[in-house]
Design a protein around this motif. Sequence first.
Motif, short mmCIF file in Angstrom:
data_model
loop_
_atom_site.label_atom_id
_atom_site.label_comp_id
_atom_site.label_asym_id
_atom_site.label_seq_id
_atom_site.Cartn_x
_atom_site.Cartn_y
_atom_site.Cartn_z
N VAL A 1 0.84 -1.21 0.00
CA VAL A 1 0.00 0.00 0.00
C VAL A 1 0.87 1.25 0.00
N ASP A 2 1.88 1.28 0.86
CA ASP A 2 2.75 2.46 0.94
C ASP A 2 3.49 2.69 -0.37
N ILE A 3 3.92 1.63 -1.02
CA ILE A 3 4.65 1.77 -2.28
C ILE A 3 3.75 2.35 -3.37
N LEU A 4 2.54 1.80 -3.51
CA LEU A 4 1.65 2.22 -4.60
C LEU A 4 1.03 3.59 -4.36
N MET A 5 1.26 4.18 -3.21
CA MET A 5 0.80 5.55 -2.98
C MET A 5 1.95 6.55 -3.16
N MET A 6 3.13 6.05 -3.63
CA MET A 6 4.27 6.93 -3.84
C MET A 6 4.11 7.73 -5.14
N SER A 7 4.79 8.86 -5.18
CA SER A 7 4.80 9.67 -6.40
C SER A 7 6.15 9.60 -7.12
N ASP A 8 7.09 8.81 -6.55
CA ASP A 8 8.42 8.64 -7.14
C ASP A 8 8.45 7.31 -7.90
N SER B 1 -0.32 12.59 -13.26
CA SER B 1 -0.77 12.77 -11.87
C SER B 1 0.30 12.32 -10.87
N SER B 2 1.45 11.86 -11.39
CA SER B 2 2.56 11.42 -10.55
C SER B 2 2.10 10.42 -9.49
N GLY B 3 1.50 9.35 -9.95
CA GLY B 3 1.06 8.34 -9.00
C GLY B 3 0.69 7.04 -9.69
N TYR B 4 0.58 5.98 -8.92
CA TYR B 4 0.18 4.69 -9.45
C TYR B 4 -1.34 4.64 -9.55
N TYR B 5 -1.84 3.87 -10.53
CA TYR B 5 -3.28 3.79 -10.77
C TYR B 5 -3.60 2.41 -11.35
N TYR B 6 -4.87 2.10 -11.39
CA TYR B 6 -5.34 0.98 -12.21
C TYR B 6 -6.69 1.36 -12.79
N TYR B 7 -7.13 0.60 -13.78
CA TYR B 7 -8.42 0.93 -14.38
C TYR B 7 -9.32 -0.30 -14.38
N LYS B 8 -10.57 -0.01 -14.34
CA LYS B 8 -11.55 -1.08 -14.48
C LYS B 8 -12.64 -0.61 -15.45
N THR B 9 -13.30 -1.51 -16.04
CA THR B 9 -14.31 -1.19 -17.06
C THR B 9 -15.69 -1.18 -16.42
N LYS C 1 -12.33 3.10 -16.49
CA LYS C 1 -12.33 4.05 -15.39
C LYS C 1 -10.98 3.97 -14.68
N PHE C 2 -10.23 5.09 -14.69
CA PHE C 2 -8.90 5.14 -14.08
C PHE C 2 -9.02 5.52 -12.61
N ILE C 3 -8.32 4.73 -11.75
CA ILE C 3 -8.40 4.94 -10.30
C ILE C 3 -7.00 5.24 -9.77
N ASN C 4 -6.86 6.42 -9.19
CA ASN C 4 -5.59 6.84 -8.59
C ASN C 4 -5.55 6.34 -7.14
N PHE C 5 -4.47 5.57 -6.82
CA PHE C 5 -4.39 4.97 -5.47
C PHE C 5 -4.20 6.01 -4.37
N GLN C 6 -3.63 7.17 -4.75
CA GLN C 6 -3.45 8.21 -3.73
C GLN C 6 -4.80 8.74 -3.25
N GLU C 7 -5.80 8.65 -4.13
CA GLU C 7 -7.13 9.12 -3.77
C GLU C 7 -7.98 8.00 -3.17
N LEU C 8 -7.80 6.77 -3.70
CA LEU C 8 -8.61 5.64 -3.23
C LEU C 8 -7.68 4.47 -2.86
N LEU D 1 11.73 3.25 2.10
CA LEU D 1 10.56 4.08 2.35
C LEU D 1 10.85 5.16 3.39
N ALA D 2 11.71 4.82 4.36
CA ALA D 2 12.04 5.77 5.43
C ALA D 2 13.28 6.60 5.08
N ASN D 3 13.77 6.46 3.83
CA ASN D 3 14.99 7.17 3.40
C ASN D 3 16.18 6.87 4.32
N ARG D 4 16.22 5.63 4.81
CA ARG D 4 17.30 5.22 5.71
C ARG D 4 18.43 4.51 4.95
#
Length: 619
Positions: free
Chosen positions: A293-300, A338-346, A352-359, A398-401
């Motif tokens: 979840v954390d990865i797919l909400m990244m913008s990098d 939109s600088s983010g991961y997404y998926y689409y469904k019909t 219909k494109f779904i941005n994971f940062q929003e949903l 993820l923690a830039n460590r």
Amino acid sequence: MTNQERNIHDSVFRIGIVSSVNGREVRIRMDRNKNSSHLIYKGSLIKNVSVGSYVKILKGFTPIIGKVESESIYENDEQKANVYSAENKINRFLVVKLIGFIENFRFRRGVNELPLIDNECHLLSSDEFRMIHTFGTSKDEFIQLGHLANDSLVPVSLGIGKLFSSHIGIFGNTGSGKSYTLSKLYRQLFVHYKGSEAFEKNARFLFFDFNGEYSGEKAITEGKKVYKLSTRNDDGDKIPMDDDDFLDVNLLSIFSNATEKTQRPFIQRCISLYKNVASDEDKFKRFLRRQIVDILMMSDKLKGDQLIDYVEDILPKRLNSNGVDLGLRSDFGFYNNSSGYYYYKTEFGKKKFINFQELPNEIQNLAIYKQVEKFHFADNFIQKFIAVMYMRMIYDVLANRAMNEHIAPAINKLRQSEKDITRVFNSSSNIGDFWSESNIVVMDLSDVNTDTKKRIPLLLTNKLYNEHKQSRKDKKYLNIIVDEAHNILSYQSTRESEEWKDYRLEVFEEIIKEGRKFGVFLTIASQRPSDISSTIISQLHNYFIHRLVNEKDIEQVNNTISYLDKVSVESLPILSTGVCVVAGQLAEMPLVIQIDKIEKEFEPQNETIEIESIWSKKN
């Protein structure tokens, strides 16, 4: 013995008088009638003194014992006019080094006093000779190893307590009898205690056999447990090892060739995470789902794609009914606008494109998220730990460590070693007993690669030594026998990092220095003592030194072994096969002995091939 018999005895056994004393070095002027090779006493031949023999110097009631190091002659020119025979004007002199004295019918090493000019010098009586060549007290148990090299009628028996409660070194060039001596030593010990329940319960012996010499069914002894290991295929035996045996930051850093400042701290964090999740598969899955979840909400995108790669390395492949890999990325992507991961469904015929940062809840519908449920820990430790390493890497990035390029090489190196490690170690839940109801184990390493040959002795030695330290109150005995010890105790290896080499030597050096306190002892045999750490050689207690011809080897032996005298060192290049110099705490003085034969069926498998018989075979 009457006075007359004593006078006759003294007249025969007296060989000369002291002519000079220079510290421990004493010159003896021989009597003129004692220059023959043998003397006769009561109808028996007695060997006269020569280089390497022992003599007794009488100073009052104290017999001082010395060893002849050299001899020479001196012509007396002052009496030329008065002599008629050349024989009468030549004096024979012996140079003797003092080594001990006899007190209360027992030989003691060291010099408590020096002789005086004109003190008489005698040959040793048979009783005195036995005192010097007795390696133990009357209360000790003995094993017979051989006989004196220059007198086959004098057997040499060694005190078991003094010998085996010590670190032992056996050195000699190829073909000198080094491995045969090691085999004879332990063959005699096992025969002596055959059938003893106390011995089987309280004493354990581990042989590291690099060439397969001791893995035969009857080699040295019967009833031993043999691990025939192989890194070429999966048919070899496997060593039982608990997870805790591997969870050592030093060992894992060595296996992964980790750097000190960056990768080693990462491995320490992996060990902590492993202890947290390894026993709870559901917890690991929960952590992994949260990471997805954390990865797919990244913008990098660059960093995100790298982390998804790690998730794919953890999860099993998603295969269809035909075995085709469907992949884990087919139902999502990265939308640059939109600088983010997404998926689409019909829906209703439209995409219909779904941005994971929003949903973010929509991520649960992805194949990669659902595939987590099919994850299961592998049976072996290395695969399980690699999965934890990838999870730890995801956390740190993820923690830039941590940065991928700094950590990934350590994981890749461990993955390269995975096949070798899993072929020789069993770390599953049902690992069995290492000793397998035997107190003698032979580890046959003849069919494993070079890296694994160094890892196995280090792992097992470290494991068994730590176990003995923790159970020192049980007073158990462990002897670790390493033949061809230069394979793992060399300080000149260029195939490995300095950290790996230092740690490997530190483990064995600690046993050499501290092992006695915990009942752990080493026996090492090597054809190249100059390659072995001088710390290890100098801390050994007893030595069996066969023929050595290399100048560096002889120099190493001479510099690090304080028990050797000049004659013994100079004789090393010319010793016959099967003949060795015994020196150390066990022997009051260096002794040259011929090792006795072992029964044919119990010999080590190290015979030199008879090339003439092979080449002369007719078809």
